[in-house]
Design an enzyme around this catalytic site. Structure first.
Site, mmCIF file in Angstrom:
data_model
loop_
_atom_site.group_PDB
_atom_site.id
_atom_site.type_symbol
_atom_site.label_atom_id
_atom_site.label_comp_id
_atom_site.label_asym_id
_atom_site.label_seq_id
_atom_site.Cartn_x
_atom_site.Cartn_y
_atom_site.Cartn_z
ATOM 1 N N PHE A 124 0.840 -1.302 -0.004
ATOM 2 C CA PHE A 124 0.038 0.063 0.219
ATOM 3 C C PHE A 124 0.916 1.200 0.082
ATOM 4 O O PHE A 124 1.554 1.295 0.713
ATOM 5 C CB PHE A 124 -0.893 0.060 1.272
ATOM 6 C CG PHE A 124 -2.156 0.968 1.199
ATOM 7 C CD1 PHE A 124 -3.147 0.730 0.352
ATOM 8 C CD2 PHE A 124 -1.780 2.312 1.798
ATOM 9 C CE1 PHE A 124 -4.305 1.550 0.248
ATOM 10 C CE2 PHE A 124 -2.555 3.235 1.819
ATOM 11 C CZ PHE A 124 -4.005 3.074 1.085
ATOM 12 N N ASP A 195 0.823 -4.618 8.930
ATOM 13 C CA ASP A 195 -0.382 -3.871 8.607
ATOM 14 C C ASP A 195 -1.620 -4.538 8.517
ATOM 15 O O ASP A 195 -1.774 -5.396 7.427
ATOM 16 C CB ASP A 195 -0.025 -3.029 7.297
ATOM 17 C CG ASP A 195 -1.035 -1.841 7.099
ATOM 18 O OD1 ASP A 195 -2.249 -2.049 7.559
ATOM 19 O OD2 ASP A 195 -0.752 -0.753 6.718
ATOM 20 N N TYR A 220 -11.641 2.779 9.671
ATOM 21 C CA TYR A 220 -12.682 2.915 8.685
ATOM 22 C C TYR A 220 -13.053 1.973 7.581
ATOM 23 O O TYR A 220 -13.950 2.185 6.874
ATOM 24 C CB TYR A 220 -12.677 4.317 8.053
ATOM 25 C CG TYR A 220 -11.309 4.560 7.404
ATOM 26 C CD1 TYR A 220 -11.071 3.945 6.069
ATOM 27 C CD2 TYR A 220 -10.189 5.132 8.029
ATOM 28 C CE1 TYR A 220 -9.754 4.211 5.466
ATOM 29 C CE2 TYR A 220 -9.071 5.414 7.544
ATOM 30 C CZ TYR A 220 -8.740 4.857 6.245
ATOM 31 O OH TYR A 220 -7.477 5.114 5.542
ATOM 32 N N LYS A 221 -12.523 0.726 7.792
ATOM 33 C CA LYS A 221 -12.637 -0.186 6.646
ATOM 34 C C LYS A 221 -13.573 -1.155 7.036
ATOM 35 O O LYS A 221 -14.749 -0.846 7.415
ATOM 36 C CB LYS A 221 -11.338 -0.738 6.231
ATOM 37 C CG LYS A 221 -10.608 0.352 5.384
ATOM 38 C CD LYS A 221 -9.136 -0.122 5.073
ATOM 39 C CE LYS A 221 -8.530 1.165 4.112
ATOM 40 N NZ LYS A 221 -7.102 0.966 4.248
ATOM 41 N N ARG A 369 -12.305 -3.965 -8.198
ATOM 42 C CA ARG A 369 -12.112 -4.639 -6.867
ATOM 43 C C ARG A 369 -13.411 -4.576 -5.985
ATOM 44 O O ARG A 369 -14.315 -3.442 -6.092
ATOM 45 C CB ARG A 369 -10.928 -3.364 -6.132
ATOM 46 C CG ARG A 369 -10.628 -4.364 -4.880
ATOM 47 C CD ARG A 369 -9.424 -3.402 -4.163
ATOM 48 N NE ARG A 369 -10.001 -2.223 -3.476
ATOM 49 C CZ ARG A 369 -9.456 -1.603 -2.411
ATOM 50 N NH1 ARG A 369 -8.346 -1.858 -1.903
ATOM 51 N NH2 ARG A 369 -10.047 -0.462 -2.178
#
Ligand SMILES: *Cc1c(COP(=O)(O)O)cnc(C)c1O
Length: 410
Positions: A124, A195, A220-221, A369
């Site tokens: 990421f 992570d 927030y995911k 995705r």
């Protein structure tokens, strides 16, 4: 397969009831919970109470009376149960980016004679940028080494201070072998920083069992904490005494309100705090976390694998002639809770899907995705989403200028 069949699968789903705890907009199939989770219905009322009562009426007193001061530890302990960690090993604070900086710098200090940080290409972006910045500012003490995923085990050596990897890859959804890579890092005397942004709340985790040193993750995911929700840090208890993080802030001080001139770190995980907690953000995150208190993570994993298997099967059946290539592992055990496909027209296809109410996302250069958040995605959602995709492809509906104009956030 027919709609009735999907509805039967939903009726047999032990997690089906959890969906009703989320606000799902009419006419939308939401397959982007790995980017921004849905809003729990209880969040709006909680925010109203925090704003009107705790802030509006309680004012500064609410740091004590509404327990704002305890938010980082209280939420950390709720996240710890999802991580397979102890409650005093996790703290909610800052953003994932900032927490990577804090923990990676702390790790280098624990391995002063070593200079190498290993990560993978295509990790990421923020993870790589933070590590690059850290190395740039280290006066040549630290060096970032990029090693392809399949070669990482062999590349960890006696010069390696730290290995930084994202457990579930954000693009492909591929899952790293946390136990094996952690064990290899330890065998060579290196530390590991995982992570968990795309793992937490999506796959069962066992940080203590895997002997993980350090971890960060996103609120927030899959945790449904709301846009920009605070992130978390994990530090294994055995490291907490010797570790120092570099952003000496007053909330990480042993006595924040003694107002001393010189820094002295708090004991335990609390040292990982920097400044004042975002109370509104943390309060919204707590509502998302509380939903997990009733959820069996192995049932969640089972549902996640069944939904993602179904999505792959249907896309390959219904869209076989349209040029999609699976970009996620086919084996559900090697995959997080998302499915990605490569397609040269991926951007326009995703815009056309969103226009028809099926929200996934696009990751450059060619990844379409679909995040599958098992708390609120149904089997019927998957069936309907692929119906729409097949229709868009059959009629080349994506092939319009309005679907090709790039927006700021994809
Ligand atoms: C989402 C995500 C982040 C987000 O970092 P922020 O500081 O919250 O912007 C970081 N790392 C990974 C792997 C992510 O998926």
């Amino acid at each position: 397969m027919s709609l009735a069949l999907y509805q039967q699968m939903d009726a047999a789903d032990p997690l089906a009831d959890v969906r009703s705890q989320f606000q799902l907009p009419e006419g939308i199939i939401y397959l982007d919970g790995n980017s921004l989770g849905c809003m729990p219905k209880a969040t709006a009322a909680r925010m109203r109470a925090v704003i009107e009562d705790e802030w509006g009426n309680g004012l500064i007193r609410s740091w004590n009376s509404a327990h704002w001061i305890d938010l980082p530890q209280r939420l950390g302990s709720k996240i710890a149960t999802l991580l397979g960690a102890d409650s005093d090993e996790v703290l909610v604070t800052d953003s994932t980016s900032v927490n990577i900086f804090k923990l990676a710098t702390a790790a280098l200090r624990l391995r002063p004679s070593r200079h190498k940080i290993i990560t993978e290409p295509g990790n990421f972006p923020t993870d790589r940028y933070i590590l690059q910045g850290l190395c740039d500012f280290s006066g040549n003490a630290a060096q970032l080494v990029t090693i392809p995923a399949q070669d990482i085990i062999d590349a960890i050596d006696e010069d390696t201070a730290l290995v930084v990897l994202t457990h579930v890859h954000y693009k492909s959804g591929a899952l790293h072998d946390m136990k094996a890579i952690t064990a290899r890092a330890h065998a060579k005397g290196a530390l590991i920083l995982w992570d968990l942004s795309h793992s937490t709340g999506a796959v069962p985790l066992a940080l203590n069992e895997c002997d993980v040193d350090l971890a960060v993750g996103c609120g927030y995911k899959y945790l449904n904490g709301g846009p920009g929700a605070p992130a978390f840090v994990y530090v294994a208890k055995r490291l907490q005494e010797g570790i120092r993080q570099p952003i000496y802030g007053w909330f990480g001080h042993a006595q924040p309100f003694a107002m001393q001139d010189d820094y002295a770190p708090a004991t335990g995980i609390t040292q990982m705090l920097t400044g004042t907690t975002s109370v509104l953000g943390a309060s919204a995150l707590e509502v998302g976390l509380d939903i997990f208190s009733t959820v069996d993570m192995s049932a969640l994993r089972h549902k996640s694998q069944a939904l993602t298997d179904l999505l792959i099967e249907l896309v390959e059946q219904r869209c076989a002639d349209f040029g999609f290539a699976l970009a996620s592992p086919r084996d559900a055990d090697a995959r997080g809770s998302q499915v990605s496909f490569r397609h040269p027209e991926g951007y326009a296809i995703m815009q056309a899907l969103i226009d028809r109410g099926v929200i996934g996302d696009f990751r450059a250069p060619d990844i379409v995705r679909f995040g599958v958040a098992p708390l609120y995605v149904s089997y019927e959602d998957i069936g309907r989403a692929v119906d729409v995709l097949a229709d868009i492809m059959t009629h080349k509906h994506w092939d319009q200028p309005r679907f090709k104009a790039q927006q700021a956030v994809t």
